[in-house]
Design a protein around this motif. Structure first.
Motif, PDB file in Angstrom:
ATOM      1  N   GLY A  89      -3.685  93.551  20.178  1.00 56.38           N
ATOM      2  CA  GLY A  89      -3.321  94.902  19.787  1.00 56.38           C
ATOM      3  C   GLY A  89      -1.829  95.174  19.975  1.00 56.38           C
ATOM      4  N   LEU A  90      -1.148  94.206  20.614  1.00 53.72           N
ATOM      5  CA  LEU A  90       0.243  94.452  20.997  1.00 53.72           C
ATOM      6  C   LEU A  90       1.204  94.199  19.846  1.00 53.72           C
ATOM      7  CD1 LEU A  90       2.242  94.775  23.609  1.00 53.72           C
ATOM      8  CD2 LEU A  90       2.458  92.312  23.313  1.00 53.72           C
ATOM      9  N   LYS A  91       1.970  95.209  19.473  1.00 55.23           N
ATOM     10  CA  LYS A  91       2.990  95.023  18.446  1.00 55.23           C
ATOM     11  C   LYS A  91       4.230  94.473  19.124  1.00 55.23           C
ATOM     12  CE  LYS A  91       1.553  98.711  15.342  1.00 55.23           C
ATOM     13  NZ  LYS A  91       1.798 100.110  14.948  1.00 55.23           N
ATOM     14  N   ALA A  92       4.363  93.154  19.125  1.00 54.42           N
ATOM     15  CA  ALA A  92       5.460  92.540  19.874  1.00 54.42           C
ATOM     16  C   ALA A  92       6.790  92.753  19.161  1.00 54.42           C
ATOM     17  CB  ALA A  92       5.199  91.062  20.088  1.00 54.42           C
ATOM     18  N   VAL A  93       6.778  92.654  17.838  1.00 57.62           N
ATOM     19  CA  VAL A  93       7.988  92.915  17.062  1.00 57.62           C
ATOM     20  C   VAL A  93       7.589  93.723  15.829  1.00 57.62           C
ATOM     21  CG1 VAL A  93       9.836  91.897  15.671  1.00 57.62           C
ATOM     22  CG2 VAL A  93       9.158  90.805  17.813  1.00 57.62           C
ATOM     23  N   THR A  94       8.341  94.772  15.550  1.00 57.63           N
ATOM     24  CA  THR A  94       7.995  95.644  14.417  1.00 57.63           C
ATOM     25  C   THR A  94       9.182  95.778  13.466  1.00 57.63           C
ATOM     26  OG1 THR A  94       6.707  96.894  16.022  1.00 57.63           O
ATOM     27  CG2 THR A  94       6.937  97.864  13.835  1.00 57.63           C
ATOM     28  N   ASN A  95       8.940  95.499  12.195  1.00 52.79           N
ATOM     29  CA  ASN A  95       9.915  95.701  11.126  1.00 52.79           C
ATOM     30  C   ASN A  95      11.324  95.239  11.495  1.00 52.79           C
ATOM     31  OD1 ASN A  95       7.825  96.873   9.798  1.00 52.79           O
ATOM     32  ND2 ASN A  95       8.415  98.967  10.317  1.00 52.79           N
ATOM     33  N   GLY A 126      10.895  91.467  27.755  1.00 48.52           N
ATOM     34  CA  GLY A 126       9.680  91.827  27.029  1.00 48.52           C
ATOM     35  C   GLY A 126       9.949  92.590  25.752  1.00 48.52           C
ATOM     36  N   ALA A 127      11.220  92.685  25.352  1.00 51.31           N
ATOM     37  CA  ALA A 127      11.555  93.459  24.158  1.00 51.31           C
ATOM     38  C   ALA A 127      11.086  92.772  22.878  1.00 51.31           C
ATOM     39  CB  ALA A 127      13.059  93.690  24.102  1.00 51.31           C
ATOM     40  N   GLY A 171      10.169  95.847  20.729  1.00 52.15           N
ATOM     41  CA  GLY A 171       9.907  95.222  19.441  1.00 52.15           C
ATOM     42  C   GLY A 171      10.628  95.850  18.265  1.00 52.15           C
ATOM     43  N   GLN A 172      11.436  96.885  18.521  1.00 53.02           N
ATOM     44  CA  GLN A 172      12.120  97.538  17.410  1.00 53.02           C
ATOM     45  C   GLN A 172      13.632  97.428  17.593  1.00 53.02           C
ATOM     46  OE1 GLN A 172      10.604 101.380  16.484  1.00 53.02           O
ATOM     47  NE2 GLN A 172       8.649 100.409  16.014  1.00 53.02           N
ATOM     48  N   THR A 173      14.331  97.332  16.468  1.00 58.45           N
ATOM     49  CA  THR A 173      15.786  97.309  16.527  1.00 58.45           C
ATOM     50  C   THR A 173      16.265  98.725  16.830  1.00 58.45           C
ATOM     51  OG1 THR A 173      15.728  95.641  14.809  1.00 58.45           O
ATOM     52  CG2 THR A 173      17.864  96.647  15.297  1.00 58.45           C
ATOM     53  N   ILE A 174      16.939  98.920  17.951  1.00 58.01           N
ATOM     54  CA  ILE A 174      17.404 100.269  18.260  1.00 58.01           C
ATOM     55  C   ILE A 174      18.888 100.440  17.981  1.00 58.01           C
ATOM     56  CG2 ILE A 174      15.597 100.799  19.939  1.00 58.01           C
ATOM     57  CD1 ILE A 174      17.680 100.171  22.144  1.00 58.01           C
ATOM     58  N   ALA A 175      19.596  99.323  17.832  1.00 54.72           N
ATOM     59  CA  ALA A 175      21.020  99.442  17.505  1.00 54.72           C
ATOM     60  C   ALA A 175      21.513  98.110  16.978  1.00 54.72           C
ATOM     61  CB  ALA A 175      21.817  99.823  18.744  1.00 54.72           C
ATOM     62  N   ALA A 176      22.587  98.155  16.185  1.00 58.10           N
ATOM     63  CA  ALA A 176      23.228  96.943  15.707  1.00 58.10           C
ATOM     64  C   ALA A 176      24.676  97.269  15.415  1.00 58.10           C
ATOM     65  CB  ALA A 176      22.539  96.414  14.453  1.00 58.10           C
ATOM     66  N   GLY A 177      25.587  96.361  15.749  1.00 63.91           N
ATOM     67  CA  GLY A 177      26.994  96.633  15.485  1.00 63.91           C
ATOM     68  C   GLY A 177      27.895  95.750  16.311  1.00 63.91           C
ATOM     69  N   THR A 178      29.190  96.092  16.362  1.00 67.20           N
ATOM     70  CA  THR A 178      30.132  95.304  17.141  1.00 67.20           C
ATOM     71  C   THR A 178      29.910  95.606  18.625  1.00 67.20           C
ATOM     72  OG1 THR A 178      31.758  97.064  17.167  1.00 67.20           O
ATOM     73  CG2 THR A 178      31.846  95.536  15.309  1.00 67.20           C
TER      74      THR A 178
END
Ligand SMILES: Nc1ncnc2c1ncn2[C@@H]1O[C@H](COP(=O)(O)OP(=O)(O)O)[C@@H](O)[C@H]1O
Ligand SMILES: [Mg+2]
Lengths: 265, 343, 295
Positions: free
Chosen positions: A15-21, A39-40, A235-242
């Motif tokens: 049931g665990l969504k380890a990585v989402t989109n 555990g991210a 499991g979700q991308t919360i930020a991306a950048g330099t």
């Protein structure tokens, strides 16, 4: 054309969504950091990129040849096929062939490029000797880069921890990758060793024309060498950048340090 | 480099010829009597079969408990080919190996998904199924009664000569098997095979096609076991399904573990030792298997890595050291597999 | 009718397999050892019944005493075997423990052959005078009724122990995660001993039942039923207690149906054929759980 493009990949364990989109685009020659709390889902991303797990949904495209437009989906391929196409990795919980010698560890990674077969091995043909010579030479050359050449006849398990991590990188390099995935390569090293390792990683990136995706726990380190950083949490991308952008991102600070924290890197 | 190659080859060939001549001559002039000659021959058959299992279990890391099943396929095929189709002996033995190899592939594929104990159980099951098959294919295999009157390797008037010829056949096959396994293991495909034993996931991630090498290993192993079975059938002169049940399979496992998983020389030494110890224990009559059971338990507890662990005794390494006058006799056990080549 | 008759015979044989399979499965669940010597415990249990009923005749009382004594003795033997042979190898490679188990099996079987009061030759096992009851054209013997009834009783008892007693809970915890159980203060050694004792006791009971329907005893008698019960354990899902019961019954029925409708010579093969099919289709067995290695 990107070397690698992960499009909206997700994976569910039970049931665990380890990585989402999860989305990721790596351009040729980039050194990108993948960070996030324990555990991210960082290692799970690696496992999907290398075929150890199949994503539940989404697609992964890999530019496998020197032709910039020759990309194909690697979803559903076996790990060894993906490695042969040009993605190599190291493991967070070191997975060396620990009862084999350092040299053998590297030679195994060179195996799929060896040009003789079992029959030629049994009959010890000249192709066998030629290739064995080449393989041993190549292995030693790679080991020298990481200064563990003189330990080639030791068992992998007898190396100090830091050198085991280096051997993992050498082994991955031996598969002649285009894209190198490093899972916490500096874990367990002291600051000085870590610094040296990071320099080395930059060096091999240029030397071997690599694109590198690097998971790291130690924030200061990623900030130091990565051109771009992707942050995962739950499991979700919360930020991306330099690095500079990431450092200031309130969501990242919260994920890492809870409310009110600040990086001292 | 080149000189070393030739040196190695000459030493190995020379050593095997010298050993052969000595053993054959001693048998011929009667210093080794008929009984001990038979035992030596039997040891040779065990070497072939045990090495075949060591390839699967010791080097590829796949626990297999049904090796006698492959042996029986080879044995019956060889015997039937000789008796019913008058195929020449050498060809019959090779056909036996090939048919066993086909069984190896058939068994290899479904067991690809299985690991550890589950694989062990599956191979055990296959061994038993083959045994039941041999009982039920009565018209071909003679059913439970088996086949009798398999012709010997030679029928000269001279019994001693016949025994020596029998020994020679087995000796040649044993040496060839040793060379095949050892050359394979000390090569790139061999390292690929060993990497599966060490860490399947890591091997896969290093570009090794796990399924291919497992099947390869199973097939070659079945072939060699089949050849061993063919030799065994001719050696015994008769065959029946009880010769290839659970216990014979276990005996082969015991030899391999006693010699050391992943040690070729260990398997060779253990094959000979096992044959002789089994015979010596006969003086204890019914107590024989009791002692054998007890010995197994004690050895496993106090000597868990077997004779040599995964190390090798090396003659050429020993000789090389001797010639270089490095007086260091206790280092004749080379440090680990594969350390001998590439130097 | 013939079909129902064979199913009934299968149930009786299957209940014996189930009892033995329970021992395999419990031990495997806890120490991950395929205890190849478990079948020989069945033989010892059967000999226990043979001696007692041989000396005192066959009556409900002596049957009861046979069960109690055999199960008790085998429980103790089970503990001794575990402590002397398997405990030293708990951290050794699996194959070592496996070979040790085979060594124990050789020891028990051949020990039986050399002991003067057992010996290598089959002996008649004392039973009731055979009495068949007829039920709408289906025959059922006293022995079959006894076999099914006692097996079900013992399985119910086991079920109670595992699910409702403290030590049963500790067993389940240990089987789930031995290290965690140890950290929680569970005495692992005691649990392992108890598991072996429990398995051996059930095996002993199975031995008496098996010998009653055969009816003879000899030192190698445990080998085949042991191996098949092991198949039953795998079929049901090794490590799973309900699985062992289910697997035992299924295997017993499959075997008698083969005997009845195809060929008795193939009956031995059927068990292993089923084994291969289940391993290929669902390696963890009917009720076993799938575990994936984390990378
Ligand atoms: N094979 C698996 N089965 C079940 N859960 C898993 C598996 N692999 C990873 N997970 C879970 O997925 C989550 C992410 O794990 P991971 O990718 O290892 O995190 P990270 O590398 O970021 O520390 C964790 O909750 C972990 O327990
Ligand atoms: Mg991780």
């Amino acid at each position: 054309m990107a070397v690698l493009e992960a499009q909206n990949i997700s994976i569910v364990f039970g049931g665990l969504k380890a990585v989402t989109n999860f989305d990721l685009k790596l351009e040729k020659g980039e050194l990108v950091g993948l960070i996030g709390p324990n555990g991210a889902g960082k290692t799970t991303v690696f496992n999907m990129l290398t075929g150890v797990y199949n994503p539940t949904s989404g697609d992964i495209l890999f530019n496998y040849s020197s032709d910039d437009n020759a990309s194909k989906s690697i979803v559903g391929l076996k790990p060894y096929q993906i490695t042969q196409l040009g993605i190599a990795r190291t493991f967070q919980n070191i997975r060396l062939f620990k009862d084999l010698t350092v040299l053998d560890n590297v030679r195994i990674a060179l195996h799929f490029n060896v040009k003789y077969n079992a029959l030629q091995a049994v009959f010890r043909t000249s192709a066998f000797y030629r290739e064995e010579g080449r393989v041993a030479g190549k292995a030693k050359e790679l080991l020298e880069i990481f200064h563990i050449g003189e330990k080639q006849n030791e068992l992998a398990k007898n190396l100090p921890y830091g050198e085991q991590r280096k051997l993992e990188i050498v082994r991955a390099l031996a598969t002649n990758p285009k894209l190198l995935l490093l899972d916490e390569p500096a874990a367990g090293m002291n600051p000085q060793e870590t610094q040296d390792l990071m320099k080395l990683i930059k060096f091999i990136k240029d030397q071997f024309n690599l694109t590198i995706l690097l998971i790291e726990h130690d924030m200061s380190l990623v900030m130091g060498i990565c051109e771009r950083i992707v942050v995962l949490d739950y499991g979700q991308t919360i930020a991306a950048g330099t690095p500079a952008e990431i450092r200031k991102d309130p969501k990242v600070i919260k994920a890492y340090l809870g409310e009110g924290g600040e990086f001292d890197a | 480099m080149k000189k070393n190659r030739i040196f190695n080859a000459v030493v190995i060939l020379g050593a095997s010829v010298v050993v052969f001549v000595i053993l054959a001559a001693l048998q011929y002039i009667g210093v080794i009597d008929e009984y001990n000659g038979q035992l030596l021959t039997l040891s040779g058959i065990y070497i072939v079969v045990a090495l075949s299992l060591n390839l699967i279990t010791g080097f590829t890391g796949q626990l297999a408990l049904g090796q006698a099943g492959f042996m029986s396929v080879g044995a019956y095929t060889t015997a039937i080919a000789i008796m019913k189709f008058h195929v020449p002996m050498l060809l019959a033995i090779l056909i036996g190996g090939l048919v066993a190899a086909v069984f190896g592939i058939i068994i290899g594929f479904p067991t690809l998904r299985l690991r550890g104990d589950y694989l062990a159980i599956a191979t055990l099951g296959f061994g038993e199924i083959i045994r039941v098959l041999m009982i039920n294919l009565g018209s071909l295999t003679g059913g439970a009664a088996g086949l009798k009157g398999i012709p010997a390797f030679s029928e000269t008037e001279n019994f001693v000569l016949d025994a020596v010829i029998k020994f020679s056949w087995v000796y040649v096959f044993a040496v060839i098997t040793i060379v095949i396994i050892s050359n394979l293991i000390n090569s790139s495909p061999g390292r690929a095979i060993i990497s599966i034993r060490e860490d399947e996931i890591a091997a896969n991630s290093m570009g090794i096609n796990i399924a291919y090498y497992k099947i390869f290993s199973f097939t070659l192993s079945a072939f060699l076991a089949g050849v061993g079975g063919g030799l065994y059938g001719i050696y015994m002169g008769y065959l029946n399904p009880t010769m290839f049940g659970f216990m014979p399979s276990m005996n082969i496992v015991v030899i391999v573990v006693l010699g050391g998983l992943g040690s070729i020389t260990g398997t060779v030494v253990a094959s000979v030792a096992f044959t002789y110890i089994q015979e010596w224990l006969r003086v204890f009559k019914d107590l024989r298997l009791v002692i054998f059971g007890l010995a197994l338990i004690l050895v496993m507890i106090f000597w868990p890595k077997g004779l040599l662990g995964n190390k090798e005794l090396s003659i050429s390494g020993f000789l090389r050291k001797l010639f270089k006058r490095e007086n260091n006799p206790e280092r004749t056990v080379s440090q680990q597999n594969g350390s001998r080549e590439g130097k | 009718m013939e079909f129902v008759q064979q199913v009934l015979n299968g149930l009786s044989l299957g209940s014996v397999y189930a009892l033995i399979a329970l021992g395999y499965t419990m031990v495997y669940g806890i120490v991950k050892l395929i205890n190849f010597a478990h079948g020989d415990i069945l033989m010892i249990g059967a000999f226990g019944g043979f001696f007692i009923m041989g000396a005192f005749g066959v009556s409900p009382t002596t049957i009861l005493i046979s069960f109690i004594v055999s199960m008790g003795v085998c429980a103790i033997i089970g503990i001794i075997i575990e402590k002397t042979c398997y405990a030293p190898l708990r951290n050794a490679p699996r194959i070592n423990a496996l070979i040790t188990a085979i060594g124990v099996s050789y020891l028990l079987e051949n020990g039986g052959r050399v002991l003067p009061f057992m010996g290598p030759n089959p002996k008649q096992f004392p039973t009731f005078k055979i009495q068949n009851y007829n039920f709408l054209g289906i025959n059922i013997s006293q022995t079959q009724i006894m076999t099914i009834a006692i097996s079900i009783l013992l399985m119910a008892l086991l079920n109670y122990i595992i699910n409702y007693t403290k030590i049963g809970k500790a067993m389940r915890a240990t089987s789930f995660d031995m290290n965690a159980a140890c950290l929680m203060g569970i005495n692992i050694n005691r649990i392992i001993s108890f598991t072996f004792a429990l398995g051996a006791a059930l095996g002993a009971a199975a031995g008496i039942l098996f010998a009653s329907s055969y009816p003879q005893v000899e030192p190698y008698m445990g080998f085949m039923p042991g191996l098949k019960a092991f198949v039953a354990a795998v079929l049901g899902g090794i490590g799973s207690i309900p699985g062992a019961m289910l697997g035992g019954f299924l295997l017993g029925i499959a075997e008698t149906l083969t005997k009845g409708f195809i060929s008795s010579k193939l009956a031995d093969g059927v068990a292993f054929g089923i084994l291969i099919i289940i391993l290929v289709v669902k390696p963890t067995g009917i009720l076993g759980k799938n575990e994936r290695e984390k990378v």
